[in-house]
Design an enzyme around this catalytic site. Sequence first.
Site, PDB file in Angstrom:
ATOM      1  N   LYS A   1       0.823  -1.207   0.000  1.00 16.39           N
ATOM      2  CA  LYS A   1       0.000   0.000   0.000  1.00 16.39           C
ATOM      3  C   LYS A   1       0.860   1.260   0.000  1.00 16.39           C
ATOM      4  O   LYS A   1       0.549   2.227  -0.679  1.00 16.39           O
ATOM      5  CB  LYS A   1      -0.960   0.015   1.195  1.00 16.39           C
ATOM      6  CG  LYS A   1      -2.128  -0.947   1.039  1.00 16.39           C
ATOM      7  CD  LYS A   1      -3.249  -0.637   2.025  1.00 16.39           C
ATOM      8  CE  LYS A   1      -4.420  -1.588   1.820  1.00 16.39           C
ATOM      9  NZ  LYS A   1      -5.492  -1.391   2.803  1.00 16.39           N
TER      10      LYS A   1
ATOM     11  N   LYS B   1      -5.161 -10.063  -6.890  1.00 17.40           N
ATOM     12  CA  LYS B   1      -6.424 -10.363  -6.216  1.00 17.40           C
ATOM     13  C   LYS B   1      -7.477  -9.322  -6.586  1.00 17.40           C
ATOM     14  O   LYS B   1      -7.143  -8.163  -6.862  1.00 17.40           O
ATOM     15  CB  LYS B   1      -6.241 -10.478  -4.696  1.00 17.40           C
ATOM     16  CG  LYS B   1      -6.146  -9.187  -3.949  1.00 17.40           C
ATOM     17  CD  LYS B   1      -6.354  -9.423  -2.449  1.00 17.40           C
ATOM     18  CE  LYS B   1      -6.424  -8.074  -1.752  1.00 17.40           C
ATOM     19  NZ  LYS B   1      -6.942  -8.100  -0.399  1.00 17.40           N
TER      20      LYS B   1
ATOM     21  N   LYS C   1     -10.598  -3.575  -4.268  1.00 19.37           N
ATOM     22  CA  LYS C   1     -11.173  -2.245  -4.487  1.00 19.37           C
ATOM     23  C   LYS C   1     -10.125  -1.266  -5.007  1.00 19.37           C
ATOM     24  O   LYS C   1     -10.453  -0.276  -5.617  1.00 19.37           O
ATOM     25  CB  LYS C   1     -11.684  -1.681  -3.163  1.00 19.37           C
ATOM     26  CG  LYS C   1     -12.782  -2.470  -2.546  1.00 19.37           C
ATOM     27  CD  LYS C   1     -12.861  -2.167  -1.052  1.00 19.37           C
ATOM     28  CE  LYS C   1     -13.754  -3.164  -0.373  1.00 19.37           C
ATOM     29  NZ  LYS C   1     -13.674  -3.092   1.074  1.00 19.37           N
TER      30      LYS C   1
HETATM   31  P1  AMP Z   1     -11.025  -5.745   2.347  1.00 13.65           P
HETATM   32  O1  AMP Z   1     -11.802  -5.558   1.111  1.00 13.65           O
HETATM   33  O2  AMP Z   1      -9.551  -5.686   2.062  1.00 13.65           O
HETATM   34  O3  AMP Z   1     -11.480  -4.900   3.492  1.00 13.65           O
HETATM   35  O4  AMP Z   1     -11.263  -7.264   2.798  1.00 13.65           O
HETATM   36  C1  AMP Z   1     -12.405  -7.722   3.498  1.00 13.65           C
HETATM   37  C2  AMP Z   1     -12.361  -9.235   3.596  1.00 13.65           C
HETATM   38  O5  AMP Z   1     -12.469  -9.817   2.306  1.00 13.65           O
HETATM   39  C3  AMP Z   1     -11.059  -9.807   4.196  1.00 13.65           C
HETATM   40  O6  AMP Z   1     -11.348 -10.933   4.992  1.00 13.65           O
HETATM   41  C4  AMP Z   1     -10.266 -10.218   2.995  1.00 13.65           C
HETATM   42  O7  AMP Z   1      -9.382 -11.265   3.251  1.00 13.65           O
HETATM   43  C5  AMP Z   1     -11.368 -10.668   2.038  1.00 13.65           C
HETATM   44  N1  AMP Z   1     -10.955 -10.442   0.643  1.00 13.65           N
HETATM   45  C6  AMP Z   1     -10.667  -9.249   0.063  1.00 13.65           C
HETATM   46  N2  AMP Z   1     -10.359  -9.411  -1.243  1.00 13.65           N
HETATM   47  C7  AMP Z   1     -10.427 -10.743  -1.489  1.00 13.65           C
HETATM   48  C8  AMP Z   1     -10.229 -11.558  -2.652  1.00 13.65           C
HETATM   49  N3  AMP Z   1      -9.914 -11.050  -3.838  1.00 13.65           N
HETATM   50  N4  AMP Z   1     -10.402 -12.887  -2.535  1.00 13.65           N
HETATM   51  C9  AMP Z   1     -10.757 -13.425  -1.355  1.00 13.65           C
HETATM   52  N5  AMP Z   1     -10.980 -12.740  -0.228  1.00 13.65           N
HETATM   53  C10 AMP Z   1     -10.814 -11.405  -0.283  1.00 13.65           C
END
Ligand code: AMP
Length: 329
Positions: A111, A194, A197
């Site tokens: 990041k 991955k 957002k």
């Molecule tokens: P975040 O969007 O980074 O706040 O992630 C929220 C939750 O979604 C966390 O538990 C992440 O590990 C999961 N997560 C985010 N992006 C992915 C992805 N591409 N594949 C699987 N899990 C994800």
Amino acid sequence: MTRVLSCIQPTGGVHLGNYLGALRNWVIGQHECDAFHGIVDLHALTVTDRPGLVGPSTLELAATLFAGGLDPEVATVFVQSHVPEHSQLSWITECTVSYGELSRMTQFKDKAAKREADFVSAGLFTYPALQAADILLYDADEVPVGEDQRQHVEITRDIAMRFNSRFGETFVVPKVVTPKAGAKVTDLQEPTAKMSKSSNSDAGIVYLLDEPAAIMKKFKRAVTDSDGEVRFDRATKPGVSNLLEILAACTGRSPAEVAGSYSQYGPLKNDAGQAVVELLTPIQHRYRELMGDRAELSRLLRRGADKAREVASRTLQRTYDNIGLLPPN
Ligand code: AMP
Ligand code: TRP
């Protein structure tokens, strides 16, 4: 009963990676464990500096979580800033983790590098300490997250063990649990990255609230490869493997099993898109209903915060007591 905790940031829309990698497992887990789920608005401040953005995103995310199947009668769903103990315990966890340990966090390195000339806040650096506070406040036994969050749960374990050895048994040392299918959903346009957002373009990201036509279009345009063989192999065939993994996660099969039913990319893309549309349509319907009743949403969140504070305030007091801070009276 096993206490489970996981949280999600209110930054941008919830996408298929969040749903298959996190939310769906929370929904299943709420009936098997004592589940706590936080919308971590304070974490979002590490990358947000404009006024008026985080509040509406928090409300939308709450509606999405309830629409996705978290039942406020069963699970405790709360907003992080409604439970001040998170900020209070995070100072203690910051003092229990080293500069070197935080420097090794790959999410921070990624990041910070992406932000280049932009402002890199100290909060972005100490973020895992706040995450550790989120987890330790609830005596969580298990933390279900996507693979990308493993390192943050491991540092939480280190913090808990270090604190316990310094000040006596205080925190439960949590375990990370990662789901089998759909643990990692990658970007449809850039299948080695991955789904996130923070990606450059929306074409590779399927949002939970995307219209069915938009979802189908994104799947039809998904990047694959030129060897024409349907096979599950993340290393050499990332695009095709991602489609197989998504379709498998939607239909409760394994990716290898799904691969056996296809010989061409076109039908695989189409069926993966259809399966996602079928999965998301009822969620979108409930979301619209909930967003039409703000008073009810606020009531549900107040209730969640009350339940969360009951546990969090006890843990914070135990922590202060074990350190031996002077009580106010
Ligand atoms: P975040 O969007 O980074 O706040 O992630 C929220 C939750 O979604 C966390 O538990 C992440 O590990 C999961 N997560 C985010 N992006 C992915 C992805 N591409 N594949 C699987 N899990 C994800
Ligand atoms: N850092 C997590 C993410 O970006 C979100 C998060 C914050 C979290 N606190 C947590 C996840 C506690 C699990 C437990 O996805």
